[in-house]
Design an enzyme around this catalytic site. Sequence first.
Site, PDB file in Angstrom:
ATOM      1  N   THR A  50       0.830  -1.202   0.000  1.00  0.00           N
ATOM      2  CA  THR A  50       0.000   0.000   0.000  1.00  0.00           C
ATOM      3  C   THR A  50       0.863   1.250   0.000  1.00  0.00           C
ATOM      4  OG1 THR A  50      -1.682  -1.202   1.240  1.00  0.00           O
ATOM      5  CG2 THR A  50      -1.885   1.180   1.212  1.00  0.00           C
ATOM      6  N   TYR A 138       8.149 -11.307   4.017  1.00  0.00           N
ATOM      7  CA  TYR A 138       6.916 -10.847   3.365  1.00  0.00           C
ATOM      8  C   TYR A 138       6.513 -11.890   2.334  1.00  0.00           C
ATOM      9  CZ  TYR A 138       3.754  -7.297   1.323  1.00  0.00           C
ATOM     10  OH  TYR A 138       2.678  -6.586   0.867  1.00  0.00           O
ATOM     11  N   LYS A 166       4.963 -12.591   7.453  1.00  0.00           N
ATOM     12  CA  LYS A 166       3.673 -11.993   7.082  1.00  0.00           C
ATOM     13  C   LYS A 166       3.074 -12.891   6.005  1.00  0.00           C
ATOM     14  CE  LYS A 166       1.990  -7.538   5.174  1.00  0.00           C
ATOM     15  NZ  LYS A 166       1.483  -7.904   3.840  1.00  0.00           N
TER      16      LYS A 166
END
EC number: 4.3.3.7
Length: 308
Positions: A50, A138, A166
């Site tokens: 984002t 990630y 994550k």
Amino acid sequence: MSSASPFHGLSAFPATPANIAGRVDTEALGRLLERLCDAGVASIGLLGSTGIYAYLTREERLRAVKAAAECVAGRIPLIVGAGALRTDLAVGLARDAEAAGADALLLAPVSYTPLRQEEAYEHFLAVAKATKLPVCIYNNPGTTHFTFSRELLQRLSDIETIRAVKMPLPVDGDLPVELAALREKTDLAIGYSGDWGAADALLSGADAWYSVIGGLLPRTALGLTKAAMAGDIDEARRLDKLLEPLWQTFKAFGSIRVVYMLLEHLSLARAELPRPLLPLKSADRQRVLEIVEPLIALEGGRKAQSLL
């Protein structure tokens, strides 16, 4: 890791306000981060997806980290994305983040040519050795087109500074089974992205929610996180149900397009989507606004309540 680590609780991922040329508006970024600090999120995920990390130059990413570290001033742990196509560039970004005041790193295996498991391992090892900061893996196959095997996650968890992962929501939806398997093979703190699965993930025992909406409506996201982690199923489900229409817009249009539109609607920042991404069309904007207005009111109510 203790419950005070940056990899537990609500990790809020804000947008990175920038103009069409990719120049970061550090003043607007500071305003967004101040809202997250005021809300009391557990950590801030700067330069995540984002936060358009993949679209910014190294120089602009460094400007963003410096501005963020100055604004946050140690009040809340700052996790900074260091993903890049080349290992040497990722190493440089990690060192930049550490020097600028980051508290932890978020590392995605960004690729053009599909990576092999061993190539990803060597990439992570090189970055982990480059700084003393703790690293969160990630795992985002939707953008990187790389899927971590559990064996690779186990190997990576043996690297001293790699402390967390994550995860995307499991395809089969069986969070308890996945969490049990990951805990058997690793000692990583396990968090999830995919906002529409946050309640299920936290109620199943996940350590963290890496949240898109947390970067925009932090108090509502924090309410859901605290309820779920405390085992308050009814409250967690209630808030998730209120957010469900927004989750549907994320799925329909992509969360990044929705969030950048809402930044301007809420007069928080003027932020251009990096091309070739295009803003939502008028009809789609109106649909999102109708859905989000009750949530904006809910967020404002939670802020007012916190001031009493």
